[in-house]
Write an enzyme that holds these catalytic residues in place. Structure first.
Site, PDB file in Angstrom:
ATOM      1  N   ARG A  33      47.197  39.034  33.309  1.00  0.00           N
ATOM      2  CA  ARG A  33      46.397  38.142  32.458  1.00  0.00           C
ATOM      3  C   ARG A  33      46.060  38.670  31.078  1.00  0.00           C
ATOM      4  O   ARG A  33      45.685  37.900  30.207  1.00  0.00           O
ATOM      5  CB  ARG A  33      45.102  37.758  33.188  1.00  0.00           C
ATOM      6  CG  ARG A  33      45.333  36.729  34.264  1.00  0.00           C
ATOM      7  CD  ARG A  33      44.148  36.601  35.169  1.00  0.00           C
ATOM      8  NE  ARG A  33      43.935  37.863  35.882  1.00  0.00           N
ATOM      9  CZ  ARG A  33      43.025  38.052  36.818  1.00  0.00           C
ATOM     10  NH1 ARG A  33      42.211  37.069  37.140  1.00  0.00           N
ATOM     11  NH2 ARG A  33      42.904  39.224  37.419  1.00  0.00           N
ATOM     12  N   TYR A 155      42.160  42.933  54.010  1.00  0.00           N
ATOM     13  CA  TYR A 155      42.185  41.539  53.538  1.00  0.00           C
ATOM     14  C   TYR A 155      42.401  40.568  54.694  1.00  0.00           C
ATOM     15  O   TYR A 155      41.827  39.484  54.737  1.00  0.00           O
ATOM     16  CB  TYR A 155      43.275  41.352  52.475  1.00  0.00           C
ATOM     17  CG  TYR A 155      42.914  42.035  51.168  1.00  0.00           C
ATOM     18  CD1 TYR A 155      42.102  41.386  50.232  1.00  0.00           C
ATOM     19  CD2 TYR A 155      43.334  43.327  50.885  1.00  0.00           C
ATOM     20  CE1 TYR A 155      41.745  42.011  49.045  1.00  0.00           C
ATOM     21  CE2 TYR A 155      42.987  43.961  49.710  1.00  0.00           C
ATOM     22  CZ  TYR A 155      42.185  43.299  48.792  1.00  0.00           C
ATOM     23  OH  TYR A 155      41.823  43.926  47.621  1.00  0.00           O
TER      24      TYR A 155
HETATM   25  O1  CP3 Z   1      51.317  45.724  38.766  1.00  0.00           O
HETATM   26  C1  CP3 Z   1      51.964  44.698  38.451  1.00  0.00           C
HETATM   27  O2  CP3 Z   1      52.098  44.309  37.277  1.00  0.00           O
HETATM   28  C2  CP3 Z   1      52.702  43.956  39.550  1.00  0.00           C
HETATM   29  C3  CP3 Z   1      51.986  42.904  40.167  1.00  0.00           C
HETATM   30  C4  CP3 Z   1      50.844  43.133  41.150  1.00  0.00           C
HETATM   31  C5  CP3 Z   1      49.845  42.150  41.367  1.00  0.00           C
HETATM   32  N1  CP3 Z   1      49.055  42.578  42.399  1.00  0.00           N
HETATM   33  C6  CP3 Z   1      49.730  40.896  40.611  1.00  0.00           C
HETATM   34  C7  CP3 Z   1      48.480  40.116  40.665  1.00  0.00           C
HETATM   35  C8  CP3 Z   1      50.601  44.183  42.035  1.00  0.00           C
HETATM   36  C9  CP3 Z   1      51.324  45.508  42.181  1.00  0.00           C
HETATM   37  C10 CP3 Z   1      49.463  43.803  42.822  1.00  0.00           C
HETATM   38  C11 CP3 Z   1      48.911  44.641  43.895  1.00  0.00           C
HETATM   39  C12 CP3 Z   1      47.653  44.250  44.540  1.00  0.00           C
HETATM   40  N2  CP3 Z   1      47.232  42.980  44.868  1.00  0.00           N
HETATM   41  C13 CP3 Z   1      46.694  45.167  45.033  1.00  0.00           C
HETATM   42  C14 CP3 Z   1      46.818  46.682  44.977  1.00  0.00           C
HETATM   43  C15 CP3 Z   1      46.437  47.229  43.654  1.00  0.00           C
HETATM   44  C16 CP3 Z   1      44.965  47.131  43.351  1.00  0.00           C
HETATM   45  O3  CP3 Z   1      44.624  46.349  42.443  1.00  0.00           O
HETATM   46  O4  CP3 Z   1      44.175  47.856  43.988  1.00  0.00           O
HETATM   47  C17 CP3 Z   1      45.644  44.420  45.606  1.00  0.00           C
HETATM   48  C18 CP3 Z   1      44.403  44.970  46.262  1.00  0.00           C
HETATM   49  C19 CP3 Z   1      46.005  43.035  45.519  1.00  0.00           C
HETATM   50  C20 CP3 Z   1      45.264  41.848  46.042  1.00  0.00           C
HETATM   51  C21 CP3 Z   1      44.851  40.929  44.967  1.00  0.00           C
HETATM   52  N3  CP3 Z   1      45.710  40.148  44.226  1.00  0.00           N
HETATM   53  C22 CP3 Z   1      43.532  40.657  44.526  1.00  0.00           C
HETATM   54  C23 CP3 Z   1      42.287  41.313  45.074  1.00  0.00           C
HETATM   55  C24 CP3 Z   1      43.628  39.704  43.509  1.00  0.00           C
HETATM   56  C25 CP3 Z   1      42.481  39.030  42.798  1.00  0.00           C
HETATM   57  C26 CP3 Z   1      41.895  39.886  41.756  1.00  0.00           C
HETATM   58  C27 CP3 Z   1      42.605  39.671  40.450  1.00  0.00           C
HETATM   59  O5  CP3 Z   1      42.904  40.674  39.782  1.00  0.00           O
HETATM   60  O6  CP3 Z   1      42.812  38.517  40.108  1.00  0.00           O
HETATM   61  C28 CP3 Z   1      45.002  39.421  43.302  1.00  0.00           C
HETATM   62  C29 CP3 Z   1      45.597  38.490  42.310  1.00  0.00           C
HETATM   63  C30 CP3 Z   1      46.648  39.018  41.397  1.00  0.00           C
HETATM   64  N4  CP3 Z   1      47.664  39.867  41.757  1.00  0.00           N
HETATM   65  C31 CP3 Z   1      46.807  38.675  40.019  1.00  0.00           C
HETATM   66  C32 CP3 Z   1      47.955  39.357  39.554  1.00  0.00           C
HETATM   67  C33 CP3 Z   1      48.572  39.306  38.178  1.00  0.00           C
HETATM   68  C34 CP3 Z   1      45.925  37.710  39.235  1.00  0.00           C
HETATM   69  C35 CP3 Z   1      46.232  36.299  39.650  1.00  0.00           C
HETATM   70  C36 CP3 Z   1      46.402  35.344  38.498  1.00  0.00           C
HETATM   71  O7  CP3 Z   1      47.235  35.576  37.609  1.00  0.00           O
HETATM   72  O8  CP3 Z   1      45.722  34.312  38.522  1.00  0.00           O
END
Ligand code: CP3
Length: 346
Positions: A33, A155
């Protein structure tokens, strides 16, 4: 860490134990984002999960930060919750709320998880890997990933993000055999998923153990170390040369046990790990990766320059990969990321 290739992709060279004067760099959440081009594409795509499961779009998002910054590694654009989805647990991402899962309440619910058809349900992710690998510049390594079983289980049982991990902890203390059955399902599915990412072109694998920091030492041993060690061992049996990076965020003093027991090529350091200690104790065994505070990247300027210099001088005596101690924050100014890359290449 005895092989020291003199050419090839810089990220792979560091993971093979080579000490590079300018460290390779990539950032966790480098696609996302904070980038206007991501927000534009996201506004045109459907749900976040659909974006993850549409190979052309997920490949495009993976490549956005590579084009803009020239990172040394491209991380597959997907999410750790694709694995529960592949096991048929309902998963949704709600704006401003994060992930929402139809949570598992007890061991009887494990029967609702379906391993049959897992590969078909996560198939689009493999296709994304293939498309990205084909499109990447020659000097950029493709990083595949999955969540580690404990983190993904939090989760699945909490039904989303959690403050105190009450439900999942009560389950594992009340019913360790039932909890072990869930972890076993996740070890199997995750190994298959990663093995397949490698087959489709991933050159490095990162395991995200984002909630490593909330367990007592014996629980850490059983639910963090042991499942990650099994995945790494099995992955290596099938792909002897694949470098794996384990990121046990928040593990604190348990970093030592994780490093001793899970012999990965790379070890990801969260922001709190003291670097003198990491250099002495961990760097002889792994290429270290990290650990700039993501908030420093939001601030930029002198604070950024000072912290980058401190991290570089602490870890420069051994193999290391520049990264953050956690993911890029949505409020990060994109020009600060360009400045960070510049600082690591001078
Ligand atoms: O790193 C990268 O650029 C690759 C993409 C990536 C995403 N999530 C995209 C994402 C990776 C490697 C992850 C890993 C992930 N997802 C983790 C482990 C890393 C960490 O942050 O500790 C975890 C715990 C998740 C679970 C998850 N996904 C959560 C808790 C959330 C909501 C919080 C948030 O940041 O929005 C997501 C959503 C998410 N995953 C988004 C992205 C770009 C945002 C969603 C959106 O664009 O609306």
């Amino acid at each position: 860490m005895s092989t020291v290739p003199q050419n090839g992709k810089r990220l792979l060279r560091a993971l093979a134990g080579e000490c590079l004067e300018m460290p390779p760099i990539w950032l966790m959440r480098q696609a996302g984002r904070y980038l206007p081009e991501y927000r534009a594409l996201r506004a045109r795509s459907g749900s976040f999960l659909e974006l993850c499961l549409t190979p052309t779009l997920a490949a495009e998002v993976t490549l956005q930060p590579i084009r803009r910054y020239g990172f040394d590694g491209a991380i597959l654009f997907s999410d750790i919750l694709v694995v529960p989805y592949g096991l048929t647990q309902p998963v949704a991402f709600r704006e401003g709320e994060g992930p929402v899962l139809d949570r598992l309440i007890g061991v009887a619910d494990l029967q609702r998880l379906n391993r049959l058809g897992f590969r078909e349900r996560v198939a689009p992710v493999g296709e994304t890997v293939r498309l990205v690998r084909r499109a990447l510049p020659d000097d950029v390594a493709l990083i595949g990933f999955a969540g580690s079983p404990w983190t993904v289980a939090t989760y699945m049982i909490e039904g989303g993000s959690s403050r105190d991990f009450g439900r999942v902890k009560r389950w594992l203390y009340r019913d360790p055999a039932g909890f072990a059955a869930l972890i076993d399902i996740l070890v199997d599915a995750t190994t298959e998923y990663l093995d397949w990412q490698v087959e489709m072109g991933a050159e490095v694998i990162q395991l995200f153990e984002s909630w490593a920091g909330v367990l007592a030492a014996p629980a850490f041993e059983r639910w963090v170390i042991e499942p990650n060690a099994r995945i790494v061992q099995r992955l290596r049996e099938r792909n002897p040369t694949i470098p794996v990076i384990l990121f046990p965020r928040g593990a604190g003093a348990n970093y030592l046990a994780a490093s001793e027991a899970v012999r990965t090529a790379g070890l990801g350091l969260d922001t709190t790990v003291p670097l003198d200690w990491a250099r002495q104790v961990l760097q002889p065994r792994h290429a270290l990766q990290g650990n700039l505070d993501p908030q420093v990247l939001v601030v930029g300027g002198d604070a950024l320059a000072t912290e980058v210099a401190r991290i570089r001088s602490a870890l420069a005596g051994g193999p290391y990969i520049f990264n953050l101690g956690h993911g890029v924050l949505p409020e990060t100014p994109p020009e600060h990321v360009a400045e960070l890359v510049r600082l690591t290449r001078t």
